[in-house]
Design a protein around this motif. Structure first.
Motif, PDB file in Angstrom:
ATOM      1  N   LEU A 402       0.824  -1.205   0.014  1.00  0.00           N
ATOM      2  CA  LEU A 402       0.096  -0.175  -0.119  1.00  0.00           C
ATOM      3  C   LEU A 402       0.957   1.203  -0.050  1.00  0.00           C
ATOM      4  CD1 LEU A 402      -3.021   0.409  -0.023  1.00  0.00           C
ATOM      5  CD2 LEU A 402      -2.911   0.781   2.356  1.00  0.00           C
ATOM      6  N   PHE A 403       2.169   1.041   0.481  1.00  0.00           N
ATOM      7  CA  PHE A 403       2.884   2.328   0.602  1.00  0.00           C
ATOM      8  C   PHE A 403       3.875   2.407  -0.478  1.00  0.00           C
ATOM      9  CE2 PHE A 403       1.647   1.037   4.952  1.00  0.00           C
ATOM     10  CZ  PHE A 403       1.189   2.327   5.384  1.00  0.00           C
ATOM     11  N   ASP A 404       3.641   1.625  -1.539  1.00  0.00           N
ATOM     12  CA  ASP A 404       4.506   1.661  -2.583  1.00  0.00           C
ATOM     13  C   ASP A 404       4.068   3.031  -3.609  1.00  0.00           C
ATOM     14  OD1 ASP A 404       5.813  -0.542  -2.057  1.00  0.00           O
ATOM     15  OD2 ASP A 404       4.838  -1.785  -3.232  1.00  0.00           O
ATOM     16  N   LYS A 405       5.164   3.314  -4.584  1.00  0.00           N
ATOM     17  CA  LYS A 405       4.817   4.570  -5.343  1.00  0.00           C
ATOM     18  C   LYS A 405       3.638   4.346  -6.323  1.00  0.00           C
ATOM     19  CE  LYS A 405       7.355   8.282  -7.820  1.00  0.00           C
ATOM     20  NZ  LYS A 405       8.636   8.454  -8.322  1.00  0.00           N
ATOM     21  N   SER A 426       3.997   9.729   2.894  1.00  0.00           N
ATOM     22  CA  SER A 426       4.312   9.340   4.203  1.00  0.00           C
ATOM     23  C   SER A 426       5.118   8.413   4.723  1.00  0.00           C
ATOM     24  CB  SER A 426       2.737   9.081   4.677  1.00  0.00           C
ATOM     25  OG  SER A 426       1.700   9.981   4.295  1.00  0.00           O
ATOM     26  N   ARG A 427       5.448   7.461   4.033  1.00  0.00           N
ATOM     27  CA  ARG A 427       6.321   6.491   4.342  1.00  0.00           C
ATOM     28  C   ARG A 427       7.735   6.892   4.113  1.00  0.00           C
ATOM     29  NH1 ARG A 427       9.645   2.789   1.338  1.00  0.00           N
ATOM     30  NH2 ARG A 427       8.455   3.389  -0.599  1.00  0.00           N
ATOM     31  N   LEU A 428       8.017   7.630   3.164  1.00  0.00           N
ATOM     32  CA  LEU A 428       9.346   8.228   3.057  1.00  0.00           C
ATOM     33  C   LEU A 428       9.811   9.371   4.088  1.00  0.00           C
ATOM     34  CD1 LEU A 428       9.749   8.920  -0.866  1.00  0.00           C
ATOM     35  CD2 LEU A 428      10.540   6.829   0.492  1.00  0.00           C
ATOM     36  N   ALA A 429       8.620  10.046   4.450  1.00  0.00           N
ATOM     37  CA  ALA A 429       8.644  11.131   5.573  1.00  0.00           C
ATOM     38  C   ALA A 429       9.178  10.506   7.024  1.00  0.00           C
ATOM     39  CB  ALA A 429       7.547  11.836   5.695  1.00  0.00           C
ATOM     40  N   VAL A 430       8.211   9.366   7.043  1.00  0.00           N
ATOM     41  CA  VAL A 430       8.365   8.741   8.443  1.00  0.00           C
ATOM     42  C   VAL A 430       9.809   7.809   8.460  1.00  0.00           C
ATOM     43  CG1 VAL A 430       7.629   6.710   9.913  1.00  0.00           C
ATOM     44  CG2 VAL A 430       6.068   8.391   8.870  1.00  0.00           C
ATOM     45  N   ALA A 432      12.525   8.862   6.794  1.00  0.00           N
ATOM     46  CA  ALA A 432      13.440   9.833   7.056  1.00  0.00           C
ATOM     47  C   ALA A 432      13.801  10.274   8.549  1.00  0.00           C
ATOM     48  CB  ALA A 432      13.090  11.210   6.411  1.00  0.00           C
ATOM     49  N   HIS A 433      12.631  10.056   9.216  1.00  0.00           N
ATOM     50  CA  HIS A 433      12.894  10.387  10.861  1.00  0.00           C
ATOM     51  C   HIS A 433      13.474   9.314  11.668  1.00  0.00           C
ATOM     52  CE1 HIS A 433      10.042  13.775   9.999  1.00  0.00           C
ATOM     53  NE2 HIS A 433      10.547  14.302  11.198  1.00  0.00           N
ATOM     54  N   GLY A 434      13.744   8.069  10.715  1.00  0.00           N
ATOM     55  CA  GLY A 434      14.234   6.940  11.496  1.00  0.00           C
ATOM     56  C   GLY A 434      13.005   6.101  11.904  1.00  0.00           C
ATOM     57  N   GLY A 435      11.901   6.041  11.531  1.00  0.00           N
ATOM     58  CA  GLY A 435      10.741   5.397  11.962  1.00  0.00           C
ATOM     59  C   GLY A 435      10.109   4.557  11.022  1.00  0.00           C
ATOM     60  N   ARG A 436       8.833   3.985  11.092  1.00  0.00           N
ATOM     61  CA  ARG A 436       8.359   3.118  10.148  1.00  0.00           C
ATOM     62  C   ARG A 436       6.873   3.323  10.289  1.00  0.00           C
ATOM     63  NH1 ARG A 436       6.135  -1.315  12.445  1.00  0.00           N
ATOM     64  NH2 ARG A 436       6.663  -2.001  14.460  1.00  0.00           N
ATOM     65  N   ILE A 437       6.256   3.171   8.998  1.00  0.00           N
ATOM     66  CA  ILE A 437       4.586   3.149   9.151  1.00  0.00           C
ATOM     67  C   ILE A 437       4.197   1.918   8.349  1.00  0.00           C
ATOM     68  CG2 ILE A 437       4.661   4.148   6.660  1.00  0.00           C
ATOM     69  CD1 ILE A 437       2.337   6.075   7.666  1.00  0.00           C
ATOM     70  N   ALA A 438       2.768   1.532   9.153  1.00  0.00           N
ATOM     71  CA  ALA A 438       2.341   0.161   8.820  1.00  0.00           C
ATOM     72  C   ALA A 438       0.919   0.437   9.157  1.00  0.00           C
ATOM     73  CB  ALA A 438       2.994  -0.803   9.436  1.00  0.00           C
ATOM     74  N   VAL A 439       0.071  -0.578   8.641  1.00  0.00           N
ATOM     75  CA  VAL A 439      -1.157  -0.914   8.860  1.00  0.00           C
ATOM     76  C   VAL A 439      -1.518  -1.907  10.023  1.00  0.00           C
ATOM     77  CG1 VAL A 439      -3.641  -1.694   7.972  1.00  0.00           C
ATOM     78  CG2 VAL A 439      -2.036  -0.298   6.436  1.00  0.00           C
ATOM     79  N   GLU A 440      -1.859  -1.726  10.968  1.00  0.00           N
ATOM     80  CA  GLU A 440      -1.991  -2.534  12.053  1.00  0.00           C
ATOM     81  C   GLU A 440      -3.278  -2.930  12.714  1.00  0.00           C
ATOM     82  OE1 GLU A 440       0.293  -0.936  15.339  1.00  0.00           O
ATOM     83  OE2 GLU A 440       2.158  -0.786  14.143  1.00  0.00           O
ATOM     84  N   ASP A 441      -3.430  -4.014  13.122  1.00  0.00           N
ATOM     85  CA  ASP A 441      -4.718  -4.572  13.683  1.00  0.00           C
ATOM     86  C   ASP A 441      -4.996  -3.946  15.217  1.00  0.00           C
ATOM     87  OD1 ASP A 441      -5.628  -5.896  11.443  1.00  0.00           O
ATOM     88  OD2 ASP A 441      -4.251  -7.551  11.974  1.00  0.00           O
ATOM     89  N   THR A 446     -11.444  -1.255  12.272  1.00  0.00           N
ATOM     90  CA  THR A 446     -11.309  -1.940  11.168  1.00  0.00           C
ATOM     91  C   THR A 446      -9.901  -1.718  10.507  1.00  0.00           C
ATOM     92  OG1 THR A 446     -12.561  -0.459   9.677  1.00  0.00           O
ATOM     93  CG2 THR A 446     -13.620  -2.342  10.779  1.00  0.00           C
ATOM     94  N   THR A 447      -9.558  -0.293  10.361  1.00  0.00           N
ATOM     95  CA  THR A 447      -8.356   0.199   9.889  1.00  0.00           C
ATOM     96  C   THR A 447      -7.506   1.206  10.656  1.00  0.00           C
ATOM     97  OG1 THR A 447      -9.408  -0.152   7.484  1.00  0.00           O
ATOM     98  CG2 THR A 447      -7.352   1.271   7.675  1.00  0.00           C
ATOM     99  N   SER A 448      -6.312   1.007  10.706  1.00  0.00           N
ATOM    100  CA  SER A 448      -5.334   1.465  11.723  1.00  0.00           C
ATOM    101  C   SER A 448      -4.078   1.993  10.902  1.00  0.00           C
ATOM    102  CB  SER A 448      -5.365   1.076  13.109  1.00  0.00           C
ATOM    103  OG  SER A 448      -4.754   1.735  13.704  1.00  0.00           O
ATOM    104  N   PHE A 449      -3.700   3.238  10.431  1.00  0.00           N
ATOM    105  CA  PHE A 449      -2.458   3.339  10.143  1.00  0.00           C
ATOM    106  C   PHE A 449      -1.720   4.047  11.356  1.00  0.00           C
ATOM    107  CE2 PHE A 449      -4.877   3.423   6.360  1.00  0.00           C
ATOM    108  CZ  PHE A 449      -3.978   2.999   5.173  1.00  0.00           C
ATOM    109  N   VAL A 450      -0.455   3.395  11.351  1.00  0.00           N
ATOM    110  CA  VAL A 450       0.397   3.932  12.537  1.00  0.00           C
ATOM    111  C   VAL A 450       1.657   4.012  12.287  1.00  0.00           C
ATOM    112  CG1 VAL A 450       1.290   3.313  14.887  1.00  0.00           C
ATOM    113  CG2 VAL A 450      -1.045   2.225  14.057  1.00  0.00           C
ATOM    114  N   ALA A 451       2.076   5.298  12.675  1.00  0.00           N
ATOM    115  CA  ALA A 451       3.691   5.921  12.196  1.00  0.00           C
ATOM    116  C   ALA A 451       4.346   5.751  13.702  1.00  0.00           C
ATOM    117  CB  ALA A 451       3.531   6.976  11.770  1.00  0.00           C
ATOM    118  N   ARG A 452       5.304   5.040  13.635  1.00  0.00           N
ATOM    119  CA  ARG A 452       6.157   4.724  14.928  1.00  0.00           C
ATOM    120  C   ARG A 452       7.310   5.170  14.692  1.00  0.00           C
ATOM    121  NH1 ARG A 452       3.591   1.539  18.624  1.00  0.00           N
ATOM    122  NH2 ARG A 452       1.841   0.064  17.477  1.00  0.00           N
TER     123      ARG A 452
END
Length: 463
Positions: A402-405, A426-430, A432-441, A446-452
């Motif tokens: 989902l986070f591909d170009k 959003s993936r590239l920006a997160v 760049a901060h040294g974190g990661r973004i994903a869809v978590e349960d 039903t849907t949760s986008f989390v940038a850690r």
């Protein structure tokens, strides 16, 4: 050569040897015909001139000539090779028959026996044309036995008989040895020549492959240069578009700001709210334009972060204000849940755009009457930002892509809306901060986008 190549080559060589054997046997058959005819003419002439001691020779020679001529005529048939082998034994029988019949009539029996040795030697030499050692030595053995019988009938000593047998076996050995050595020499030469040709062909194939690779590399370089030129043209076009968009957008922002100042004292509250929503939307549009400029630098890792202390509650409130009317229009509840006074460390412009992209994505995929929540918190010492909604869940197989170009969901593709850059940015920006973004349960959503994001110490090192 490989073992398979060696086996194939040996098979070809054996086939070639067999072909040469058939040709040589044909020559042997021709030699027998010519020799029998020549002997028949000489013997016939001697007999016709009154030499009665030659009267026994014409009949067997004529019969032998007929057999040899038939063998020559039938050459090429499958069974002829074995007739040629049998012919060597017939040769021994013919010589023994003629010489044994002539021996009692001759005034010099020992001379007849000595002459037989030469004929038997010729028969042994002819048998070597079969290129079969067993035939050669069998012919030599039978010739030695026949020669011994003739020599003993002529009262020749046993010593001479042994010497005659030795001569015949020496003739057989030399005939066979010479042909075998010649065959080995030819096979070795052929194998060497084949190996040389194989190496030459491999070298040629390598050269052709190298030329093909160089040609493909040249074409690839040309295509890359063309793509780079197109990329430069695209970047330049974006620069022009951004420049042209910013001017009217700045004028629109100034207009909203003037309206806000005019309505700040005694103005209509509903109108003031609309003006402030307009200011928030124009601000978001400016950030989207900046996002287009920052995306190539994020891809190349050349965008310099500007970390600062961020009040998450204030940032979420600013995002909610920008999307408030859109949420009301879609009859959605836009919630904010963040500890008061919680502070993050990061680039405000980038993280603001990340949250805006996630909220815009959630509003598109949440049905009327649903909920969208902006949430912030910490897992231990690591902070996180989350946008949750109770819309359509995302399939497991789609979550990693989902986070591909230019990756879009089924709804965007069918509606032809968007270009699949929001989540990619959003993936590239997160990251760049040294974190990661994903869809978590998460339970209840039903849907949760989390940038850690990394813990504060790690965040400072990434910055």
């Amino acid at each position: 050569m490989t073992p398979q190549d060696t086996k194939a080559l040996d098979a070809l060589l054996e086939e070639s040897v067999d072909q040469q054997r058939r040709r040589v046997l044909k020559v042997g058959a021709a030699v027998r015909v010519a020799g029998a005819l020549l002997f028949l003419l000489i013997v016939g002439a001697l007999w016709l001139t009154g030499r009665q001691d030659w009267a026994l020779y014409p009949l067997p020679l004529a019969l032998y000539l007929g057999v040899a001529a038939a063998l020559l005529a039938l050459h090429g048939k499958r069974f002829v090779q074995w007739l040629d082998v049998a012919q060597s034994l017939v040769d021994v029988g013919l010589v023994f028959w003629v010489q044994h019949a002539a021996l009692p009539l001759s005034r010099f029996p020992s001379g007849i026996a000595g002459f037989s040795l030469g004929l038997f030697s010729l028969v042994v030499v002819l048998s070597s044309l079969t290129l079969m050692p067993s035939v050669v030595y069998t012919t030599a053995l039978l010739s030695a036995v026949a020669q011994a019988v003739l020599m003993r009938e002529a009262d020749v000593s046993y010593g001479s008989v042994v010497l005659a047998a030795v001569v015949l076996f020496l003739v057989a050995f030399m005939s066979q040895y010479g042909s075998q050595r010649l065959r080995q020499l030819v096979l070795a030469f052929t194998r060497t020549e084949v190996e040389r040709q194989i190496e030459a062909r491999r070298f040629q194939e390598l050269e052709q492959a190298q030329q093909t690779i160089e040609q493909m590399l040249g074409e690839t370089r040309a295509q890359n240069e063309q793509l780079l030129a197109l990329q430069r043209d695209k970047d330049q076009l974006i620069q022009f578009l951004v420049h042209d968009l910013r001017s009217p957008l700045s004028a629109l922002t100034m207009t909203f700001s003037w309206l806000e100042a005019e309505l700040s004292v005694g103005g209509d509250l509903a109108l003031m709210q609309g003006v402030r929503s307009g200011i928030a939307v124009t601000g978001r549009m400016e950030r989207m334009i900046t996002e287009l400029l920052d995306l190539p630098r994020l891809e190349e890792g050349k965008l310099e972060l500007r970390p600062q202390r961020l009040d998450i509650t204030a940032m979420f409130e600013e995002v909610r204000q920008a999307f408030g009317q859109a949420a009301q229009f879609r009859r959605l509840t836009l919630e904010v849940e963040a500890p008061v006074g919680q502070v993050f460390q990061g680039d405000k412009a980038l993280l603001m755009r990340v949250v805006e992209n996630l909220v815009a994505n959630a509003l598109r995929h949440t049905p009327p009457g649903g909920r969208v929540r902006l949430e912030a918190g910490k897992d231990g010492s690591a902070p996180y930002l989350a946008v949750r909604n109770d819309g359509t869940p995302i399939e497991e197989g789609l979550r990693t892509r989902l986070f591909d170009k230019h990756m879009q969901g089924e709804q965007e593709r069918s509606a032809r809306s968007g270009y699949g850059l929001g989540l990619y940015f959003s993936r590239l920006a997160v990251e760049a901060h040294g974190g990661r973004i994903a869809v978590e349960d998460v339970q209840g959503w039903t849907t949760s986008f989390v940038a850690r994001l990394p813990a504060p110490s790690e965040s400072s090192r990434a910055a």
